[in-house]
Design an enzyme around this catalytic site. Structure first.
Site, PDB file in Angstrom:
ATOM      1  N   CYS A  15       0.869  -1.172   0.000  1.00 30.10           N
ATOM      2  CA  CYS A  15       0.000   0.000   0.000  1.00 30.10           C
ATOM      3  C   CYS A  15       0.910   1.228   0.000  1.00 30.10           C
ATOM      4  CB  CYS A  15      -0.984  -0.011   1.172  1.00 30.10           C
ATOM      5  SG  CYS A  15      -0.266   0.184   2.816  1.00 30.10           S
ATOM      6  N   ASN A  18       2.451   1.561   4.232  1.00 29.21           N
ATOM      7  CA  ASN A  18       2.719   0.289   4.916  1.00 29.21           C
ATOM      8  C   ASN A  18       2.401   0.351   6.409  1.00 29.21           C
ATOM      9  OD1 ASN A  18       5.564  -1.866   5.549  1.00 29.21           O
ATOM     10  ND2 ASN A  18       3.525  -2.487   4.940  1.00 29.21           N
ATOM     11  N   CYS A  20      -1.371   0.568   7.325  1.00 30.80           N
ATOM     12  CA  CYS A  20      -2.779   0.177   7.500  1.00 30.80           C
ATOM     13  C   CYS A  20      -3.117  -1.064   6.683  1.00 30.80           C
ATOM     14  CB  CYS A  20      -3.723   1.319   7.121  1.00 30.80           C
ATOM     15  SG  CYS A  20      -3.660   2.745   8.224  1.00 30.80           S
ATOM     16  N   SER A  22      -1.589  -2.815   3.918  1.00 33.53           N
ATOM     17  CA  SER A  22      -0.667  -3.918   3.622  1.00 33.53           C
ATOM     18  C   SER A  22      -0.242  -4.697   4.870  1.00 33.53           C
ATOM     19  CB  SER A  22       0.532  -3.458   2.790  1.00 33.53           C
ATOM     20  OG  SER A  22       1.241  -2.426   3.407  1.00 33.53           O
ATOM     21  N   ASP A 133      -8.407   2.965   1.613  1.00 37.58           N
ATOM     22  CA  ASP A 133      -7.508   3.404   2.669  1.00 37.58           C
ATOM     23  C   ASP A 133      -8.334   3.916   3.848  1.00 37.58           C
ATOM     24  OD1 ASP A 133      -5.521   4.422   4.292  1.00 37.58           O
ATOM     25  OD2 ASP A 133      -4.539   5.553   2.699  1.00 37.58           O
TER      26      ASP A 133
END
Length: 167
Positions: A15, A18, A20, A22, A133
């Site tokens: 993401c 790194n 949230c 992933s 996200d």
């Protein structure tokens, strides 16, 4: 009796920062791999396309939501995708189109086939191509991420098992 050396299948979730999405995918997929008894065959990691949070643990809200469902992220630390990741990982799965495009720009041409969207392995929410996200939203966003990631993790594990481990 001679033991066969089996090359691990390396999976990288990506993401932006790194912290949230992933690391959530990392923790959930590792859990499924362990539950299936395949940790000796599948290596899981996560990274970000940007260097915003290098060395930091996952977002507290991500950790709390994951822990409620039994997924631990305590040992994870944010890192940025490195050039070596493209040759090292067989599956490099972005959480959204923007991060996939970032990966495509940096990826050597011989490894482009390793890139994809994580949710291509999901089956419940076929209208979703991206893991949203949750960083700027409320707790519901972190729960939604977990729902999508759990579903896609099961599909990815099934795919790896059928396409890679039963050849």
């Amino acid at each position: 009796m001679e033991h066969l050396k089996v090359e691990k299948i390396n999976v990288l979730f990506v993401c932006m920062g790194n912290i949230c999405r992933s690391p959530t995918a990392d923790a959930v997929f590792k859990h499924h791999v362990r539950s299936a008894g395949l940790e000796h065959l599948i290596h899981v990691d996560s990274a970000g396309t940007h260097a915003y949070h290098i060395g930091e643990p996952p977002d507290r809200r991500s950790q709390q939501a994951a822990l409620k469902r039994g997924y631990g992220m305590q040992g994870l630390r944010a890192r940025r995708v490195t050039p070596e990741d493209f040759s090292r990982f067989r599956y490099i799965l972005a959480m959204d189109h923007h991060n996939l495009e970032e990966l495509q720009q940096d990826c050597p041409s011989q490894y482009v086939d390793r890139l994809g969207l994580f949710l291509q392995y999901g089956n419940q929410w076929s209208t979703h191509q991206e893991v949203p996200d949750p960083y700027y939203g409320g707790s519901h966003g972190f729960e939604r991420v977990l729902d999508l990631v759990e579903n896609a993790s099961q599909g990815l594990l099934r795919h790896i098992f059928e396409k890679e481990l039963t050849r």
